[in-house]
Enzyme design. Structure first.
Site, mmCIF file in Angstrom:
data_model
loop_
_atom_site.group_PDB
_atom_site.id
_atom_site.type_symbol
_atom_site.label_atom_id
_atom_site.label_comp_id
_atom_site.label_asym_id
_atom_site.label_seq_id
_atom_site.Cartn_x
_atom_site.Cartn_y
_atom_site.Cartn_z
ATOM 1 N N GLU A 428 0.765 -1.148 -0.305
ATOM 2 C CA GLU A 428 -0.243 -0.096 -0.130
ATOM 3 C C GLU A 428 0.899 1.126 -0.049
ATOM 4 O O GLU A 428 0.668 2.199 1.123
ATOM 5 C CB GLU A 428 -1.107 -0.214 1.050
ATOM 6 C CG GLU A 428 -2.070 -1.107 1.119
ATOM 7 C CD GLU A 428 -3.144 -0.865 2.434
ATOM 8 O OE1 GLU A 428 -3.159 0.015 3.142
ATOM 9 O OE2 GLU A 428 -3.840 -2.205 2.246
ATOM 10 N N GLU A 504 -3.683 -8.713 0.612
ATOM 11 C CA GLU A 504 -4.460 -9.090 1.965
ATOM 12 C C GLU A 504 -5.412 -8.999 2.020
ATOM 13 O O GLU A 504 -6.686 -7.885 0.965
ATOM 14 C CB GLU A 504 -4.161 -7.044 1.852
ATOM 15 C CG GLU A 504 -3.268 -7.407 3.770
ATOM 16 C CD GLU A 504 -2.733 -6.049 4.434
ATOM 17 O OE1 GLU A 504 -1.918 -5.619 4.489
ATOM 18 O OE2 GLU A 504 -3.374 -4.761 5.001
HETATM 19 C C1 GAL Z 1 -4.243 -2.698 5.498
HETATM 20 C C2 GAL Z 1 -2.737 -2.519 5.764
HETATM 21 C C3 GAL Z 1 -1.456 -3.046 6.999
HETATM 22 C C4 GAL Z 1 -2.934 -2.944 8.308
HETATM 23 C C5 GAL Z 1 -4.456 -3.108 7.659
HETATM 24 C C6 GAL Z 1 -5.686 -2.968 8.717
HETATM 25 O O1 GAL Z 1 -4.091 -1.607 5.121
HETATM 26 O O2 GAL Z 1 -1.329 -2.920 4.859
HETATM 27 O O3 GAL Z 1 -0.783 -3.156 7.348
HETATM 28 O O4 GAL Z 1 -2.961 -1.148 8.746
HETATM 29 O O5 GAL Z 1 -4.529 -2.793 6.816
HETATM 30 O O6 GAL Z 1 -7.026 -3.682 7.990
#
Ligand code: GAL
Length: 812
Positions: A428, A504
């Site tokens: 991100e 993710e």
């Molecule tokens: C994502 C990020 C992670 C964490 C997660 C929490 O956007 O890559 O590091 O912050 O959100 O939902």
């Protein structure tokens, strides 16, 4: 390991205890783990040889100076708008980096002795991670420095080292506003000294690939970089039983590199189900004289990423059932511990997980070794920031100078691990916006390709619309989407790769054993007790529920898998309570900070673990005061349907169906009225045959403490851990799911009390003190071995409770 292999490893690596070691071997690797002196604060002269450190604290390394607390709201308090979370107005974030005292400067000093040191030897000082901005001094002179706290790096200290006593001093500094989670502090990974000959194999100089594999034969390509004149190389491959299966001598060096192709007949391929490992022994000679010897474990395996077909391992298409993990180990902080990592992977294996993403940085060597051995595929990530900041003092400060060096070290140090099937150059990154970012994505990917042509590169992208437009997403080997389930279809149409990775996913939030009513889906839901409901229906404004990802994974052949955020809770980032002190650790974990499974564990297990039965009922059935009120019951199971009974009365049969994502993956009885007693579920298979049953009962008052260790015998190496689950039960042995008793721990014999953790994200009790409250009826105590084998006794007491006693032992 058989006798031959044992002998072989013994002659390769001699780890001597204490500060003295001798040089009869061609190569000696000495871990500098004991006898460190440590002090926080400014000590600008501490690099000098004669500096008086006698009053400093004695520590061993790996070490995390901040995990001992205290938790403090003011530590690294960040008044920011988290843009990635869609925030536009700045607010005070208290627990964002864990509220543990990791900010500041500290020094480590270690004195070690080299007897009969021959001039002309080559000496390498290797750091597997130092948090952060380490500056290294040897014998009063500066050796060098690094920046990124997650990088592995080494220096050739041949010119600075001397016979007799040497003084190593390391300064580490953690500025505020440098992280989005708890980064830990200090020498949290191993430090070692490698002493070898002038003619020797370079650090991380071996690169083993398996470019051709058939049932009959595998071609094993070995590239070896070395130093010194007139050198020759013999590479010998051993199978997992220690039997020699191939050997070859090379005399031609091109530049400083040998290249060999060895033939392994009837190869056994590496996979999560059969993590079979070979070992290559590299021996460097000048004439008849052996000058260096290095052993490298590797696997024979083939990976492919193909349009429309997706990912295949050894010719078999499969999906990543993965989890993201931060590097902290809960109550141990970030100080790496192999036993703690092994426990995590054991828990994940049982869940059916087959892959790990090291978010958002370089994994520890220990974790990779375990993934090779235990069978997990690995997505090794490098950065959370490139040149554009997410946090003021983040990696953006170092990107220009260090990014290439950091990637090169990551790849060189870890490329022989068969578990690694993909690299990630970023998570991100705000550089997803703008032309420069497209160039940076290509530049980084090219570096990965140059150093390792065998694995693809991804970036976890959250700005999906922007990267569809800019070409950023199209140029990646593997387009990784973070969340944004509604954009998968469109992204797959626009991107040329022909597949999408859920790099993710989910970010569902819950607290173990805590249930909220009414039961409904909600985004960024907050409650007065700063807990999230374990009915697994709460998520963040940017995220979603597990079932939404399951639908994509099951219905879209071009989705190649997912990495759930996260396998375990971690310190810091207490969303949705970023602004609510004392929340100081995450709610995202499938298991909590203590490693205890939340209900969600069984939801994933019911889908991912295709071998074992899952039949799990939630919530608990201790609802004094809710008599007569609607109390929904969910069942997570691999079976298709089930019938629920409350005190023998049927609540009807529920069957999985596609009306909603939740109905497809969970069995839910929404109208159950609470009455104390017994909840029983009977499960049916696809043919409607009764196949399993389970029941839970309302517990009476807490009566007795129960202790159950994950290991009864541990190794007497001063590092191994037994995790003892502590719970309380009533007179009938029924678990008391709401108990919060304050307990005390005592360890006697050849073990020490290391830490405790109850998984409560709002607890300010310190992990290393021998007392803690139960959270939802449970906690975990960590017992560590000493270097002496023998018996270990743990006793746990609590007011008004029958005490719990446990005997463990350690052996050599
Ligand atoms: C994502 C990020 C992670 C964490 C997660 C929490 O956007 O890559 O590091 O912050 O959100 O939902």
């Amino acid at each position: 390991m058989n006798h031959i292999m044992k002998q072989f490893f013994k002659t390769l690596f001699i780890f001597l205890i204490g500060t003295q070691f001798s040089f009869s071997q061609v190569r000696v690797v000495k871990e500098l783990d004991t006898d460190w002196k440590f002090q926080k604060n400014k000590n600008e002269q501490a690099f000098q040889i004669n500096f008086d450190d006698s009053k400093w604290e004695n520590v061993s390394v790996p070490h995390d100076w901040a995990i001992y607390g205290p938790f403090d709201k003011e530590v690294d308090k960040q008044t920011v708008a988290i843009v990635q979370n869609g925030e536009e107005v700045a607010s005070e974030k208290t627990g964002r980096t864990g509220s543990l005292p990791h900010i500041g400067t500290a020094w480590y000093r270690n004195k070690f002795t080299l007897p009969q040191f021959e001039k002309g030897k080559k000496v390498i000082l290797l750091f597997e991670g130092a948090m952060s901005e380490p500056q290294i001094y040897l014998n009063g002179k500066k050796v060098g420095e690094w920046a990124y706290g997650y990088s592995y790096f080494y220096f050739d200290v041949s010119d600075l080292i001397k016979e007799g006593e040497n003084t190593l001093a390391v300064k580490v500094s953690n500025p505020a506003f440098a992280s989005r989670w708890y980064p830990g502090a200090g020498l949290y990974r191993k430090v070692s000294l490698i002493v070898k000959n002038k003619e020797s194999i370079n650090q991380w100089g071996t690169f083993i690939t398996t470019p051709f594999i058939s049932r009959e034969v595998a071609k094993v390509n070995v590239k070896t970089k070395s130093s010194g004149e007139n050198v020759q190389l013999i590479t010998t491959i051993y199978n997992a039983e220690g039997k020699e299966v191939a050997t070859e001598k090379a005399t031609e060096v091109f530049g400083n590199e040998f290249e060999q192709n060895l033939k392994v007949s009837n190869p056994i391929v590496w996979s999560p189900e059969n993590p079979y490992l070979y070992t290559a022994k590299s021996q460097l000679f000048v004439g008849e004289a052996l000058k260096d010897e290095v052993s490298t474990r590797f696997g024979i395996r083939d990976i492919k990423y193909e349009p429309n077909k997706g990912f295949s391992l050894n010719g078999e298409v499969r999906k990543f059932k993965g989890v993201c993990l931060h590097h902290d180990l809960g109550p141990l902080g970030t100080a790496v511990n192999k036993s703690a990592l092994r426990r995590q992977l054991t828990i994940l294996k049982d869940m059916g997980c087959n892959a790990i993403r090291s978010s958002h940085n370089m994994p520890s060597f220990e974790q990779l070794e375990l993934c090779d051995e235990m069978g997990f595929m690995f997505l090794a990530e490098s950065f959370d920031e490139w040149a554009k900041p997410k946090v003021e003092n983040g990696y953006n400060r170092f990107f220009e100078e260090y990014a290439e060096k950091d990637v090169v070290n990551l790849v060189h140090a870890t490329r022989n691990h068969p578990s690694i099937v993909m690299w990630s150059s970023g998570n991100e990154v705000p550089d997803q916006w703008g032309e420069e970012g497209v160039k940076r994505a290509k530049w980084l990917q090219d570096i990965f390709h140059r150093e390792d042509p065998t694995r693809p590169v991804t970036v976890g992208m959250d700005q999906v619309k922007a990267v569809m437009e800019s070409g950023f997403g199209a140029l990646l080997d593997v387009p990784g989407l973070n969340y944004r389930v509604h954009l998968y279809e469109e992204a797959n149409k626009k991107f040329p790769q022909g597949f999408i990775l859920g790099s993710e996913t989910a970010s569902t939030v819950s607290s173990r054993g805590i249930y909220k009513f009414p039961v409904q889906q909600a985004s960024m839901k907050q409650y007065d007790d700063f807990q999230s409901s374990s009915y697994d229906l709460e998520y963040c404004s940017w995220s979603n529920l597990p079932d939404d990802d399951f639908v994509l994974q099951d219905d879209k052949p071009w989705v190649i898998g997912e990495f759930v955020w996260t396998g375990f809770d971690y310190l810091g980032e207490p969303t949705p309570y970023d602004e609510s002190w004392p929340s100081r650790s995450s709610y995202f974990g499938i298991s909590d900070l203590a490693g205890l499974p939340k209900d969600r564990f069984y939801l994933y297990r019911s889908r991912w673990n295709t071998k074992d039965e899952t039949l799990h009922i939630l919530p608990h059935w201790n609802w004094k005061g809710r008599e007569g009120e609607t109390t929904p019951v969910f069942v997570y199971t691999n079976y298709d349907s089930a019938e629920l009974f409350v005190n023998g009365k049927s609540m009807g049969i529920q069957k999985k169906n596609s009306s909603t994502p939740q109905n497809r993956y969970r069995l839910m009885w929404m109208d159950v009225t609470y009455e104390p007693g017994t909840l029983k579920v009977i499960a049916f298979d696809k043919e409607g045959k009764q196949v399993a049953e389970k029941e839970i009962r309302t517990a009476g008052k807490p009566y007795k403490i129960v202790l159950s260790p994950d290991k009864k015998i541990i190794k007497a190496d001063g590092k191994d851990l037994s995790y003892v689950e502590v719970s309380v039960v009533d007179k009938n042995g029924i678990l008391c799911p709401t108990a919060t008793n304050q307990l005390k721990f005592r360890v006697k014999g050849n073990g020490t009390y290391r830490a405790a953790c109850n998984g409560d994200a709002t607890s300010l009790e310190l992990f290393h003190l021998p007392t803690m409250k139960l959270f939802s009826g449970k906690l975990v105590v960590l017992i560590q071995s000493t270097n002496t084998a023998g018996n270990i006794e743990l006793s746990v007491t609590g007011k008004g409770l029958k005490r719990g006693d446990l005997n463990l032992s350690s052996s050599n």
